[in-house]
Write a protein that holds these residues in place. Structure first.
Motif, PDB file in Angstrom:
ATOM      1  N   GLU A  58     -35.458  22.552  31.718  1.00 15.80           N
ATOM      2  CA  GLU A  58     -35.458  21.804  30.456  1.00 15.80           C
ATOM      3  C   GLU A  58     -36.135  22.536  29.307  1.00 15.80           C
ATOM      4  N   ASP A  89     -34.009  23.109  26.190  1.00 13.83           N
ATOM      5  CA  ASP A  89     -33.493  21.983  25.393  1.00 13.83           C
ATOM      6  C   ASP A  89     -33.819  22.099  23.903  1.00 13.83           C
ATOM      7  N   LEU A 137     -26.068  19.509  26.115  1.00 14.30           N
ATOM      8  CA  LEU A 137     -27.156  19.831  27.040  1.00 14.30           C
ATOM      9  C   LEU A 137     -26.859  19.299  28.430  1.00 14.30           C
ATOM     10  N   HIS A 142     -28.386  18.792  32.397  1.00 10.18           N
ATOM     11  CA  HIS A 142     -29.676  18.572  33.040  1.00 10.18           C
ATOM     12  C   HIS A 142     -29.493  18.284  34.521  1.00 10.18           C
ATOM     13  N   THR A 151     -37.894  16.573  23.059  1.00 11.13           N
ATOM     14  CA  THR A 151     -36.633  16.936  22.422  1.00 11.13           C
ATOM     15  C   THR A 151     -35.907  15.699  21.903  1.00 11.13           C
ATOM     16  N   HIS A 158     -25.437  14.712  26.331  1.00 14.90           N
ATOM     17  CA  HIS A 158     -26.201  15.137  27.498  1.00 14.90           C
ATOM     18  C   HIS A 158     -25.400  14.825  28.760  1.00 14.90           C
TER      19      HIS A 158
END
Length: 1026
Positions: free
Chosen positions: A379, A382, A408, A410, A424, A440
């Motif tokens: 992370e 990010d 992004l 994850h 973030t 995300h």
């Protein structure tokens, strides 16, 4: 709203107050029908729909009625009219006409025939009927709110995504005093749902069936916490409208083709390099089609550039199948015998980034994709991605984020466990940091490395952190590709529509261990037994399409064979490669930047005096017009103008001169950090605030010249890790911009140590990625305690890559050669002129390196810390070292001690030297740029005072500060002198004396008396001649 409005109405009519004052919290009878002889505490209790349990629905009905009375049932219309006209409690209710009289369109889905339980015109409207309608609304809302809790989200079918197997009480029909026979009753649908399509009413059984199919199947929509009704209605329409999740034949074939590439790529790597770590995507292969769907949808909506950040799992697959990196280049990374043909030490293959411009075949538009390189620190990338995205939006003039977006990826354990995720998110809606929405994707393996989610998070879902910014969360079973594609499309549309973040929780599994050579059965035996029995998503989806007649077995096998052949051909090409190129993996290429510059030319950074004077005068002048500033600022501006007239600058003015002159030259300057607009120590004042009008400000550096570059100065959130990462990303985009981050105190920089260690100090070595970010770190021992004294200078010096035992070759380009070879510059400056030149040098150099400055605190206003304009005019430049220029220079042979020092303590030393009259016997020289070390200048200064004992003085403790960096380099200078000058042969064994505070665990003394005692001790020691 309704409760407040009702109380407001009765508050203006005192005779109604007694009846209504408890109405909003009074519980009603749960029994059906009316009962004679019932006793009420107040008349309002006779209106059971004003109970605490149903009041929120009454509010919704009231809001709808306010907009359009026709949107609610006639009974509610009459009731709200009566209340608004002042009807007494208990009298506002009028029996409504029968619901059977309402015109109902044919339902879009099959529904049971209406039964005799449906209301007729002749039947009375009882409390029970009203309560049941309210209950249906509650049921609908409950599925919208909690349906995801019972969704079939786990492709393994062994656990619950929210870690709770209980069925929420809100989703149990009997809790609403309804039974099986009530399922045939028809109820009017409220305007808070779209499940009816063209129908305005449905049987209860059909209502529940539709709600379950929408909210409790392979998609779990978590969105009702969003405090914006337009947004929640938008999501409801996207998921509740009948028939929305339909895919045509070609769309399904495309999904299948993308799944084939995703899975077969991993299987190819597994066959060829079975014992290599590659952090494959097995179990989450649908991530690739999901990403491509988001890119396709966003490209359709106008996005031209995508900035991607992701962990190592699946990275090679993304590079191959999303970015279309030539497969042979990826396969070369598995050959340990190939060496890099260019600079840098490189990084492991699953950390590398890239940048590519290619045609999107679905939209037939050109798009740019950048995958940002990242370390194993999950992370950490990010905020870097967000900063890079924001910068690209800025340079394109994309003020609404319609052309550039961030994506992004994850892991589940990291998303819930790493604090930088929250930092973030916290930046996502701040004016100077927003990227207008990020998509995300959480690849939810339902496990960390070996840690069960029940041990790794306190929240029900790994995605709960996203709720803090009202981001909708779409949980989806990763073994249902069509469901995944649908939520991916909706996510892209959400971002385009609302400019807000959105999260896709891809509930999947990890078919292998943490890496390909790890044994997961040690810690998750039951899970991995189930995984072994679970067919791949590709096998499941291919079978589904074959059963539907979309593809044939032969077509499927041909598609698989076709991609396998592509991989084999690339594998053969890779064998022919002789070397690898680190530059091919650059995520932020600067086209043409290096071609137009002389690589080894040291620039002069001085400017014309008229420019100095113009910027200084504007910076020292109050805002025009009737802008009212604080009285204290009037004095500050007056003091600045006095300096201008005297042709001198303090630190704040010199910094403004550097910024202003760069802005004049077309260089964008961006400064951020905590309290930077004013400055922690109230010295900068770049943003002036109107004293009588809120939100009215003036930034004079944006009004220097017509056509100048923009200057951005912005107070950041109280975050170091996230904000510095953001500014680093911002600096990567354009080399012709000066990007600075200032810590409130340098001590707090250690909370962003990950960004400093993994990106800033080592980024060029690992990823051939230069950057010119500037870190301003207030540093100095002034009795403010252990957390307000030290920026930990020693840590930055320890990470410098110059060799302490090597004296560089002396030549005309000694200085520029050092600057070119070092990984960053570390300075502890003592003059305003040097900060002016250091900042301008960042842009004037033909390459980019980070600059770390230990900035002063007390020196900001020190009367001796001033620089003449003569030190900043044309022909002047940065001074790596400032030699002694006082009485000692008249008779160098008489000097008994030569002190080298750095930073604020210099001014303490010269004050003490003058006090005891040692100006002629103790020489004091300042090393301004500690790294790279000015070997040549230190040697020159030593030879100037051949009889002097050499000492290093610092205010930090011995195990801190610059001592451990400087001492071996001074030894190297001694050695160099002894080897090149016969008369100084004995200097080979000469030593540099340490003078400063003793070693300590704490950075500084917290006790003022202790601080002063330590200071007087080492100052006394420094003034001894021998």
């Amino acid at each position: 709203m309704f409760r407040l409005k009702t109380l407001w109405v009765v508050g203006t009519r005192p005779h109604l107050w007694e009846g209504y004052k408890y109405a909003a919290c009074r519980s009603c009878s749960s029994k059906a029908g009316s009962q004679s002889g019932r006793n009420y505490t107040t008349q309002a209790a006779a209106e059971p729909f004003l109970s605490g349990t149903s009041s929120i629905y009454v509010e919704e009905m009231y809001k709808s009625w306010e907009k359009d009375p026709n949107t609610v049932h006639k009974s509610w219309d009459i009731y709200f009219r009566q209340v608004s006209q002042g009807a007494a409690p208990g009298t506002a209710y009028v029996r409504p006409p029968s619901l059977a009289a309402t015109s109902m369109s044919a339902p879009s889905m099959t529904q049971p025939a209406m039964t005799s339980t449906q209301l007729t015109r002749k039947e009375p409207i009882t409390d029970k009927i009203i309560e049941d309608h309210l209950s249906v609304q509650t049921i609908i809302r409950s599925y919208q709110t909690r349906g995801h809790n019972i969704g079939a989200l786990d492709p393994l079918g062994i656990s619950d995504a929210d870690l709770d197997s209980a069925i929420p009480a809100e989703l149990v029909l009997q809790n609403y005093h309804m039974e099986e026979e009530d399922l045939q009753r028809v109820f009017q649908l409220p305007d808070t749902t779209y499940i009816g399509g063209d129908s305005h009413s449905l049987p209860l059984g059909e209502i529940i069936t539709r709600l379950k199919n929408i909210y409790c199947n392979h998609i779990g929509v978590e969105f009702m916490f969003i405090n914006n009704r337009e947004q929640t209605d938008w999501i409801k329409r996207k998921f509740e409208t009948p028939g929305v999740m339909k895919f045509d034949k070609e769309e399904k074939r495309l999904i299948l083709a993308r799944l084939i590439r995703s899975q077969r790529f991993e299987e190819f790597l597994a066959r060829k390099w079975s014992s290599e770590k590659r952090f494959g995507l097995e179990g989450g292969e649908v991530m690739i089609p999901s990403m491509k769907c988001i890119i396709d949808s966003s490209s359709t909506l106008g996005v031209e550039s995508f900035i991607i950040g992701m962990p190592h799992r699946g990275r090679l697959n993304v590079l191959a199948n999303v970015c279309r990196k030539p497969l042979e280049k990826i396969f070369c990374q598995f050959d340990s015998k190939l060496e890099a043909a260019d600079e840098g030490s490189g990084d492991v293959k699953y950390h590398l980034g890239m940048s590519v411009e290619r045609l999107n075949r679905v939209t037939n538009k050109q798009i740019k994709i950048a995958v940002v390189a990242n370390p194993s620190h999950l992370e950490a990338v990010d905020p870097v991605v967000q900063g890079k995205c924001r910068a690209e939006q800025f340079y394109r003039g994309d003020t609404e984020g319609k052309k550039v977006m961030s994506l992004l990826l994850h892991g589940d354990a990291a998303f819930s466990g790493q604090g930088v995720v929250y930092e973030t998110f916290h930046l996502s809606d701040l004016p100077a940091y927003t990227t207008h929405g990020t998509v995300h994707i959480v690849v939810n393996n339902q496990i960390g490395f070996t840690t069960d989610p029940r041990s790794s998070r306190s929240s029900p879902y790994c995605t709960d952190v996203a709720r803090v910014v009202n981001a909708p969360i779409f949980h989806v079973n990763a073994d249902d590709p069509e469901a995944v594609m649908y939520v991916s499309k909706v996510a892209a549309e959400w971002r385009a529509t609302w400019g807000k973040d959105v999260v896709i929780d891809l509930v999947s599994y990890r078919r292998n261990g943490h890496n390909e050579i790890d044994e997961p059965m040690f810690t998750q035996p039951l899970m991995y037994k189930q995984i072994a029995k679970t067919p791949t998503v590709l096998a499941q989806y291919a079978e589904k399409l074959m059963n539907e007649g979309i593809v044939t077995q032969q077509e499927y096998e041909e598609e698989v064979s076709k991609y396998d052949q592509i991989c084999e051909e690339a594998f053969n090409l890779a064998k022919k490669e002789k070397a690898v190129s680190n530059a091919e993996w650059l995520d932020s290429p600067w086209d043409g930047f290096f071609d137009s510059r002389q690589a080894m030319e040291l620039p002069k950074t001085g400017i014309k005096e008229e420019v100095l004077r113009h910027i200084s005068e504007v910076f020292s002048t109050p805002p025009p017009g009737d802008f009212v500033i604080h009285g204290g600022l009037k004095r500050i501006l007056k003091g600045r103008m006095q300096m201008v007239n005297e042709r001198v600058a303090d630190w704040a003015l010199a910094e403004a001169l550097a910024f202003g002159s760069l802005l004049k030259e077309g260089v964008h300057v961006r400064l951020s950090g905590q309290d930077v607009e004013r400055g922690t120590f109230s010295h900068r004042h770049h943003v002036l605030h109107h004293q009588q009008q809120d939100g009215v400000t003036h930034n004079c550096l944006n009004h220097l010249y017509k056509g100048q570059a923009p200057y951005t100065v912005e107070n950041s959130s109280l975050s170091e890790y996230g904000v510095l990462g953001f500014e680093l990303g911002y600096s990567l985009t354009n080399p012709n911009a000066l990007v600075l981050w200032e810590a409130q105190f340098g001590d707090f920089a250690n909370t962003t140590q990950c960004i400093i260690d993994q990106f800033i100090s080592s980024g060029q070595a690992k990823w051939v990625r230069q950057n010119g970010i500037v870190l301003l770190l207030p540093h100095g021992y002034e009795g403010m305690g252990p957390e307000h004294s030290s920026a930990r200078l020693e840590r930055f010096l320890q990470m410098s890559n110059d060799d302490a035992d090597h004296f560089p070759k002396e030549s005309d380009d000694f200085e520029i050669q050092q600057l070119h070879e070092i990984n960053w510059f570390v300075c502890n400056l003592t003059t305003p002129a040097n900060i002016f030149h250091a900042l301008r040098r960042q842009i004037a150099l033909p390459f980019r390196k980070p600059l770390v400055i230990m900035t002063p605190k007390s020196l900001l206003r020190h009367p001796l810390a001033r620089s003449s304009f003569d030190e900043m005019v044309e022909g002047t430049a940065f001074k790596r070292m400032i030699p002694e220029d006082g009485v000692c220079t008249n008779d160098p042979n008489n000097v008994k001690k030569l002190i080298f020092t750095t930073g604020k303590v210099y001014y303490d030393l010269i004050k003490e030297r003058e006090k005891i009259d040692r100006d002629g016997t103790i020489a004091i020289s300042r090393i301004e740029q500690i790294s790279p070390f000015p070997f040549d200048l230190v040697k020159e200064e030593m030879l100037k005072y051949p009889n002097a004992k050499v000492a290093w003085v610092q205010e930090e403790h011995k195990n801190m500060g610059a001592w451990t960096y400087v001492e071996p380099r001074v030894r190297t200078v001694f050695k160099k002198i002894s080897e090149t000058n016969n008369e100084y042969e004995n200097w080979l064994h000469k030593k540099c004396e340490y003078i400063g505070r003793n070693p300590e665990a704490s950075a500084a003394a917290g006790n003022k008396q202790r601080h002063q005692f330590e200071f007087s001790q080492f100052m006394s020691h420094a003034m001894k001649e021998i």
